[in-house]
Design an enzyme around this catalytic site. Sequence first.
Site, PDB file in Angstrom:
ATOM      1  N   ARG A  15       8.817 -62.350  19.714  1.00 19.22           N
ATOM      2  CA  ARG A  15       8.403 -61.127  19.049  1.00 19.22           C
ATOM      3  C   ARG A  15       9.522 -60.129  19.204  1.00 19.22           C
ATOM      4  O   ARG A  15      10.289 -60.194  20.132  1.00 19.22           O
ATOM      5  CB  ARG A  15       7.131 -60.603  19.686  1.00 19.22           C
TER       6      ARG A  15
ATOM      7  N   SER B 298      -7.467 -63.114  15.286  1.00 17.72           N
ATOM      8  CA  SER B 298      -6.154 -63.393  14.719  1.00 17.72           C
ATOM      9  C   SER B 298      -5.417 -64.406  15.549  1.00 17.72           C
ATOM     10  O   SER B 298      -5.777 -64.671  16.686  1.00 17.72           O
ATOM     11  CB  SER B 298      -5.336 -62.106  14.584  1.00 17.72           C
ATOM     12  N   GLY B 299      -4.374 -64.972  14.950  1.00 16.33           N
ATOM     13  CA  GLY B 299      -3.554 -65.926  15.673  1.00 16.33           C
ATOM     14  C   GLY B 299      -2.586 -65.246  16.615  1.00 16.33           C
ATOM     15  O   GLY B 299      -1.921 -65.892  17.409  1.00 16.33           O
ATOM     16  N   ASP B 300      -2.499 -63.907  16.532  1.00 17.20           N
ATOM     17  CA  ASP B 300      -1.538 -63.192  17.363  1.00 17.20           C
ATOM     18  C   ASP B 300      -2.161 -61.874  17.795  1.00 17.20           C
ATOM     19  O   ASP B 300      -3.301 -61.865  18.224  1.00 17.20           O
ATOM     20  CB  ASP B 300      -0.221 -63.018  16.587  1.00 17.20           C
ATOM     21  N   ASP B 301      -1.461 -60.768  17.685  1.00 16.61           N
ATOM     22  CA  ASP B 301      -2.040 -59.513  18.143  1.00 16.61           C
ATOM     23  C   ASP B 301      -3.153 -59.047  17.232  1.00 16.61           C
ATOM     24  O   ASP B 301      -3.146 -59.272  16.029  1.00 16.61           O
ATOM     25  CB  ASP B 301      -0.977 -58.417  18.186  1.00 16.61           C
TER      26      ASP B 301
END
Length: 458
Positions: A6, A252-255
């Site tokens: 990231r 979600s797959g992330d944040d």
Amino acid sequence: MKMCPRHRNSFVIGVISLVLILGSENVKVVNGGSEYEAINCRKHSAVLTDFGGVGDGVKSNTKAFRNAIRNLSQHASDGGAQLIVPPGKWLTGPFNLTSHFTLFLHKNAIILASQDESEWPHLPALPSYGRGRDAPAGRFSSLISGTHLTDVVITGDNGKIDGQGAYWWEKFHKKQLNLTRPYMIELMYSDQIQISSLTLLNSPSYFIHPIYSSNIIMQGLTINAPRGSPNTDGIDPDSCRNVRIEDCKIVSGDDCISIKSGWDEYGIKVAMPSEHIVIRRITCSEMSGGISDVRAEDLIAINTESAVRIKTAVGRGGYVKDIFVRRMNLTTMKYVFWMTGSYGSHPDPHYDPKALPKITGINYADVAASDVKYSARLDGISNDPFTNICISNVSIQLNEQRKKLQWNCTNVSGVTRNVTPPTCELLPEKGPLQCPFPTNSLPIESVKLKSCNTKVFF
Ligand SMILES: *[C@@H]1O[C@H](CO)[C@@H](O)[C@H](O)[C@H]1NC(C)=O
Ligand SMILES: *[C@@H]1O[C@H](CO)[C@@H](O)[C@H](O)[C@H]1NC(C)=O
Ligand SMILES: *[C@@H]1O[C@H](CO)[C@@H](O)[C@H](O)[C@H]1NC(C)=O
Ligand SMILES: *[C@@H]1O[C@H](CO)[C@@H](O)[C@H](O)[C@H]1NC(C)=O
Ligand SMILES: *[C@@H]1O[C@H](CO)[C@@H](O)[C@H](O)[C@H]1NC(C)=O
Ligand SMILES: *[C@@H]1O[C@H](CO)[C@@H](O)[C@H](O)[C@H]1NC(C)=O
Ligand SMILES: *[C@@H]1O[C@H](CO)[C@@H](O)[C@H](O)[C@H]1NC(C)=O
């Protein structure tokens, strides 16, 4: 769980997160049209089918959307216009919005993002990033975009937008991308934005990315992408001010929500901070321009990597300050509190090693957490400690994988009060009974929505 690299300083709430909050049911059908709430109602209305739209899920509606919006833009100075997306499956490539405009999705409408790459225009990298995140060259346009707009609403009776991201996720995993993946919705250099009452699915990358924009209300959104889908952040305000995010359910797959402001020397040069942000009844939350005055409350997180995370690195510059978080109910996570100063990804080798980020005034209060492995990992930067951390009234129940060192603190300073398990020496028990939370309200909080009508009966 492998974390994809990231880029920015971040203030993140809910990493790989499931966020559960009550959505708002604020759309009802009344005498011949759907009633909905918006920052502004519109004088003119049109339906996508007026412009040749075909809702069969097969025919491309790219031209229909572009023609409709071009046509309706003529009403901008005469009360504005709304474009109704009626029941059906509306396959489309990217299109741009216009000012004084509302895109309204009927509850049985689904916008499907095209998987035909030739439909997707190419754009240059964002000025505060210097390169694209998936590839150094430019990026694909977002599905729904707007640049230099005023007064734009994307809403509906919980109608859906499906980014059909699997195509893009696979290319990402196979390293076949030479441009950065599209986002679902991106508004740049815009003011007075509302995104509400929609179900957003499977974005190719971030779902909602307002950047260099202000006065933004996002509410009643249900956002869903499979666990592990790459970079499918829910809502990422980036170099934005006056933002209100409330009543959203985000898986979600992330944040879940990530507040950002650029990347290293590019972010420092653009120098647009993210500030005056209120987040409530949600779960979840990134910087080189800076992040300040974030107020987050009533957050629920289930099964996440951490609840709130602040990440930065030498070279990032900027600041994260005056962050207030209270009333979090957290279940199943690796870290409750996570701050890292060694988030070492850089756009290129030209970052300034003397550009130290300033992290100060971080306040957490009233937190109940269960099924936790580590209470906290707070890792500041040597000779650039994270300061004025305040943590009060926190009860953390550990799971069987609990680690012996529960509070792993380096290069941080601050105080704590009524925290179990006991904290580290760098954060002694001597804080105020309650860590502060601002009592004044932000101007964006008092923006009242008007009751509008689609004027179209289905
Ligand atoms: C678009 O705008 C023009 C006026 O500029 C109007 O004559 C036309 O009927 C509109 N609608 C469609 C569907 O093209
Ligand atoms: C949207 O507008 C941007 C900038 O104004 C332009 O570069 C882009 O090609 C437009 N996209 C579409 C789909 O028309
Ligand atoms: C872009 O990637 C594709 C493979 O996905 C490749 O065939 C093509 O040559 C690449 N184009 C450039 C300009 O690198
Ligand atoms: C926190 O969440 C758990 C499970 O989701 C629930 O049982 C509990 O009542 C909640 N506690 C509070 C104080 O909201
Ligand atoms: C401490 O936090 C809990 C939620 O975790 C809340 O119910 C309680 O009221 C708080 N105590 C005080 C004194 O504010
Ligand atoms: C504590 O955190 C540091 C980095 O901040 C890490 O290198 C170290 O392994 C951690 N220690 C334990 C026991 O987890
Ligand atoms: C930062 O933390 C490291 C590891 O605990 C320590 O060796 C170093 O002295 C700290 N730096 C400062 C300036 O306190």
